[in-house]
Write a protein that holds these residues in place. Structure first.
Motif, mmCIF file in Angstrom:
data_model
loop_
_atom_site.group_PDB
_atom_site.id
_atom_site.type_symbol
_atom_site.label_atom_id
_atom_site.label_comp_id
_atom_site.label_asym_id
_atom_site.label_seq_id
_atom_site.Cartn_x
_atom_site.Cartn_y
_atom_site.Cartn_z
ATOM 1 N N SER A 1 48.668 58.019 -38.649
ATOM 2 C CA SER A 1 49.554 59.142 -38.945
ATOM 3 C C SER A 1 49.570 60.144 -37.808
ATOM 4 O O SER A 1 48.665 60.175 -36.979
ATOM 5 C CB SER A 1 49.111 59.847 -40.237
ATOM 6 O OG SER A 1 47.829 60.431 -40.055
ATOM 7 N N ALA A 2 50.615 60.933 -37.785
ATOM 8 C CA ALA A 2 50.734 62.041 -36.838
ATOM 9 C C ALA A 2 51.470 63.164 -37.558
ATOM 10 O O ALA A 2 52.362 62.916 -38.370
ATOM 11 C CB ALA A 2 51.510 61.619 -35.597
ATOM 12 N N GLU A 3 51.062 64.384 -37.281
ATOM 13 C CA GLU A 3 51.704 65.539 -37.898
ATOM 14 C C GLU A 3 51.942 66.602 -36.835
ATOM 15 O O GLU A 3 51.044 66.926 -36.057
ATOM 16 C CB GLU A 3 50.820 66.110 -39.009
ATOM 17 C CG GLU A 3 51.488 67.222 -39.779
ATOM 18 C CD GLU A 3 50.669 67.680 -40.969
ATOM 19 O OE1 GLU A 3 50.879 68.825 -41.397
ATOM 20 O OE2 GLU A 3 49.840 66.911 -41.456
ATOM 21 N N VAL A 4 53.173 67.110 -36.798
ATOM 22 C CA VAL A 4 53.538 68.143 -35.849
ATOM 23 C C VAL A 4 53.510 69.489 -36.562
ATOM 24 O O VAL A 4 54.157 69.669 -37.602
ATOM 25 C CB VAL A 4 54.945 67.895 -35.264
ATOM 26 C CG1 VAL A 4 55.341 69.009 -34.298
ATOM 27 C CG2 VAL A 4 55.016 66.527 -34.589
ATOM 28 N N GLU A 5 52.750 70.415 -36.010
ATOM 29 C CA GLU A 5 52.728 71.777 -36.535
ATOM 30 C C GLU A 5 54.067 72.419 -36.159
ATOM 31 O O GLU A 5 54.488 72.351 -35.002
ATOM 32 C CB GLU A 5 51.573 72.535 -35.892
ATOM 33 C CG GLU A 5 51.266 73.865 -36.506
ATOM 34 C CD GLU A 5 50.022 74.489 -35.876
ATOM 35 O OE1 GLU A 5 49.817 75.682 -36.107
ATOM 36 O OE2 GLU A 5 49.282 73.798 -35.148
ATOM 37 N N VAL B 1 50.282 68.615 -32.085
ATOM 38 C CA VAL B 1 50.376 67.346 -32.801
ATOM 39 C C VAL B 1 48.957 66.937 -33.172
ATOM 40 O O VAL B 1 48.061 66.943 -32.328
ATOM 41 C CB VAL B 1 51.028 66.252 -31.936
ATOM 42 C CG1 VAL B 1 51.082 64.935 -32.698
ATOM 43 C CG2 VAL B 1 52.416 66.674 -31.489
ATOM 44 N N SER B 2 48.731 66.634 -34.431
ATOM 45 C CA SER B 2 47.417 66.171 -34.865
ATOM 46 C C SER B 2 47.551 64.757 -35.421
ATOM 47 O O SER B 2 48.607 64.363 -35.918
ATOM 48 C CB SER B 2 46.807 67.111 -35.902
ATOM 49 O OG SER B 2 47.639 67.189 -37.037
ATOM 50 N N HIS B 3 46.464 64.017 -35.307
ATOM 51 C CA HIS B 3 46.455 62.619 -35.746
ATOM 52 C C HIS B 3 45.318 62.413 -36.724
ATOM 53 O O HIS B 3 44.213 62.895 -36.506
ATOM 54 C CB HIS B 3 46.282 61.695 -34.534
ATOM 55 C CG HIS B 3 47.366 61.868 -33.530
ATOM 56 N ND1 HIS B 3 47.303 62.803 -32.530
ATOM 57 C CD2 HIS B 3 48.552 61.248 -33.399
ATOM 58 C CE1 HIS B 3 48.410 62.745 -31.823
ATOM 59 N NE2 HIS B 3 49.183 61.816 -32.316
#
Length: 145
Positions: free
Chosen positions: A33-37, A57-59
């Motif tokens: 997964s990856a999530e963009v603040e 970007v956090s994974h």
């Protein structure tokens, strides 16, 4: 008509490779997964919409699970190597069909083992002895190769 080799619903297994060293096959892979603040910018005079700006970007950590195999010792050796100094190698996770053909591959940057849990070795239990490996990473490589 779709053949079994092209069927996206067919069973998959996952091959984990760390800097070219094959750590074996896993039957479960979770956490890719990856999530963009996202920051909201409310521009003065623009009442039609809010502008969204990307931040960090956090994974997520990736959890690989499999029955105990002869490859299990390779994971223990990788984790033990952390004691002599942290190296952040690259990794590849390949999703393979039952016939071994590649479906997709993810390249991971700067991987680090977070935890490993081995099986409960109980001779009275009839469950499969499984192990779980959790790895952290800094993102995906551009090509996934």
């Amino acid at each position: 008509m779709t053949t079994a080799a092209q069927d996206p619903g067919s069973s998959l297994f996952f091959k984990l490779t760390i800097d070219g060293q094959d750590l074996g096959l896993f039957n479960q892979c979770e956490g890719l997964s990856a999530e963009v603040e996202v920051y909201q910018h409310k521009e003065g005079g623009n009442n039609g919409y809010t502008t969204f700006l990307p931040g960090r970007v956090s994974h997520g950590n990736i959890t690989m699970t499999r029955p105990l195999t002869p490859d299990s010792g390779k994971i223990a050796a990788w984790i033990s190597s952390i004691a002599t100094g942290i190296q952040r190698p690259t990794a590849q996770i390949a999703a393979l069909r039952a016939d071994g053909t590649l479906v997709v591959q993810w390249g991971l940057l700067d991987v680090l083992p977070v935890s490993w849990s081995g099986p409960t070795l109980d001779p009275t239990s009839n469950t499969v002895a499984t192990e779980r490996l959790v790895i952290a990473h800094h993102g995906f490589t551009e090509s996934g190769a």
